[in-house]
Design a protein around this motif. Structure first.
Motif, PDB file in Angstrom:
ATOM      1  N   LEU A 297       0.824  -1.208   0.000  1.00  0.00           N
ATOM      2  CA  LEU A 297       0.000   0.000   0.000  1.00  0.00           C
ATOM      3  C   LEU A 297       0.861   1.262   0.000  1.00  0.00           C
ATOM      4  N   GLY A 298       2.012   1.196   0.668  1.00  0.00           N
ATOM      5  CA  GLY A 298       2.920   2.345   0.708  1.00  0.00           C
ATOM      6  C   GLY A 298       3.541   2.661  -0.636  1.00  0.00           C
ATOM      7  N   LEU A 299       3.519   1.688  -1.556  1.00  0.00           N
ATOM      8  CA  LEU A 299       4.100   1.919  -2.878  1.00  0.00           C
ATOM      9  C   LEU A 299       3.302   2.940  -3.681  1.00  0.00           C
ATOM     10  N   GLU A 300       2.014   3.105  -3.352  1.00  0.00           N
ATOM     11  CA  GLU A 300       1.207   4.087  -4.079  1.00  0.00           C
ATOM     12  C   GLU A 300       1.803   5.486  -3.932  1.00  0.00           C
ATOM     13  N   LYS A 301       2.202   5.827  -2.713  1.00  0.00           N
ATOM     14  CA  LYS A 301       2.825   7.133  -2.472  1.00  0.00           C
ATOM     15  C   LYS A 301       4.188   7.204  -3.148  1.00  0.00           C
ATOM     16  N   THR A 302       4.924   6.088  -3.100  1.00  0.00           N
ATOM     17  CA  THR A 302       6.235   6.044  -3.752  1.00  0.00           C
ATOM     18  C   THR A 302       6.108   6.370  -5.234  1.00  0.00           C
ATOM     19  N   VAL A 303       5.126   5.746  -5.887  1.00  0.00           N
ATOM     20  CA  VAL A 303       4.955   5.944  -7.328  1.00  0.00           C
ATOM     21  C   VAL A 303       4.407   7.340  -7.625  1.00  0.00           C
ATOM     22  N   SER A 304       3.411   7.773  -6.854  1.00  0.00           N
ATOM     23  CA  SER A 304       2.829   9.104  -7.108  1.00  0.00           C
ATOM     24  C   SER A 304       3.865  10.201  -6.875  1.00  0.00           C
ATOM     25  N   ASP A 305       4.712  10.032  -5.844  1.00  0.00           N
ATOM     26  CA  ASP A 305       5.779  11.009  -5.584  1.00  0.00           C
ATOM     27  C   ASP A 305       6.778  11.038  -6.735  1.00  0.00           C
ATOM     28  N   TYR A 306       7.112   9.853  -7.248  1.00  0.00           N
ATOM     29  CA  TYR A 306       8.058   9.767  -8.367  1.00  0.00           C
ATOM     30  C   TYR A 306       7.496  10.491  -9.591  1.00  0.00           C
ATOM     31  N   ILE A 307       6.225  10.220  -9.910  1.00  0.00           N
ATOM     32  CA  ILE A 307       5.596  10.845 -11.073  1.00  0.00           C
ATOM     33  C   ILE A 307       5.505  12.362 -10.881  1.00  0.00           C
ATOM     34  N   TYR A 308       5.160  12.776  -9.657  1.00  0.00           N
ATOM     35  CA  TYR A 308       5.079  14.216  -9.360  1.00  0.00           C
ATOM     36  C   TYR A 308       6.447  14.879  -9.525  1.00  0.00           C
ATOM     37  N   GLU A 309       7.466  14.276  -8.928  1.00  0.00           N
ATOM     38  CA  GLU A 309       8.808  14.866  -8.976  1.00  0.00           C
ATOM     39  C   GLU A 309       9.335  14.917 -10.404  1.00  0.00           C
ATOM     40  N   ARG A 310       9.051  13.877 -11.188  1.00  0.00           N
ATOM     41  CA  ARG A 310       9.493  13.875 -12.581  1.00  0.00           C
ATOM     42  C   ARG A 310       8.777  14.963 -13.372  1.00  0.00           C
ATOM     43  N   ALA A 311       7.451  15.062 -13.176  1.00  0.00           N
ATOM     44  CA  ALA A 311       6.685  16.092 -13.884  1.00  0.00           C
ATOM     45  C   ALA A 311       7.151  17.487 -13.479  1.00  0.00           C
TER      46      ALA A 311
END
Length: 256
Positions: free
Chosen positions: A133-147
């Motif tokens: 479940l914690g991976l959702e934040k990991t992925v969303s943070d990655y996408i946000y930081e990349r964008a």
């Protein structure tokens, strides 16, 4: 009624057997890298599979874990200590698959070769589900930081372009002002042919005066066109910058 009850029971059985639900950890049966039939813990997110893979592997790398090899599309972390999932040294395998619309993470844990850790054991399931479940934040943070990084990079390029265009505009404006001063000086010294005595006019001087005026007019037209062009490009770049800043603000709002 009996038929409806049977259909409902069938749905519940299918759910328990591992029907994928977005954002919900599920245990399902699959083939291990050695082809054994095993149960694995899985979770699906509505993010591109490639983004999920990069984000998860970057997270593990920051936590000191580097995959040693890949087998049957599973990435292998062998002989590691990783307390979020297990208290002792163990091996775990990750397989991330999917499309540009959604991706699924599959997790298999063993204490060596085929000594599989049962993902349905309450203590294991609780820890694994929390990690998944914690991976959702990991992925969303990655996408946000990349964008955000892409937006800031483009913003910097636009600002550099604007700065260069502003410098060009200042230079052209100075040239235009100097040309106007030349015109003023020319007006003070030129001979007014309409008022001059034809007998005293020097045709060579008049031709030279005319050429000088034509040169000033030609240069003024050229500078006016260049100024129009650079000001149009400044306006377009400023619009691009405004749109980029708006996109950055919207991205920040989404993050909140």
């Amino acid at each position: 009624m009996k038929k409806l009850i049977l259909l409902a029971l069938g749905f519940l059985v299918a759910t328990c057997m591992g029907v994928a639900q977005v954002g919900v950890p599920v245990v399902k049966s699959t083939n291990a890298p050695n082809k054994d039939k095993v149960n694995v813990s899985t979770i699906t997110f509505n993010y591109p599979a490639k983004d999920i893979e990069i984000a998860v592997l970057e997270k593990l790398k920051k936590e000191g874990l580097t995959p040693r090899k890949s087998k049957s599309k599973f990435v292998v972390f062998a002989g590691v200590e990783y307390f979020p999932l297990w208290d002792n040294k163990f091996d775990f395998y990750l397989r991330i698959s999917g499309s540009n619309n959604a991706g699924t993470v599959e997790l298999l844990m063993t204490q060596g070769y085929n000594n599989y850790i049962n993902p349905t054991t309450p203590e294991v399931q609780e820890r694994v589900n929390k990690w998944l479940l914690g991976l959702e934040k990991t992925v969303s943070d990655y996408i946000y930081e990349r964008a955000m990084a892409e937006h800031l990079k483009e913003k910097k390029l636009i600002e550099r372009t604007l700065s260069s265009l502003q410098t060009q505009q200042d230079r052209l404006t100075n040239q235009y002002d100097n040309l106007n001063k030349q015109q003023e000086a020319f007006e003070k010294t030129k001979v007014d042919v309409s008022k001059a005595d034809p007998n005293t006019l020097n045709t060579k001087d008049i031709a030279k005066q005319q050429n000088q005026q034509e040169k000033i007019v030609k240069e003024r037209n050229k500078l006016e066109y260049s100024l129009y062009d650079v000001r149009s490009r400044i306006a377009a770049s400023q619009k691009d910058l405004d749109n980029r800043n708006k996109a950055i603000d919207e991205l920040k709002q989404q993050k909140r």
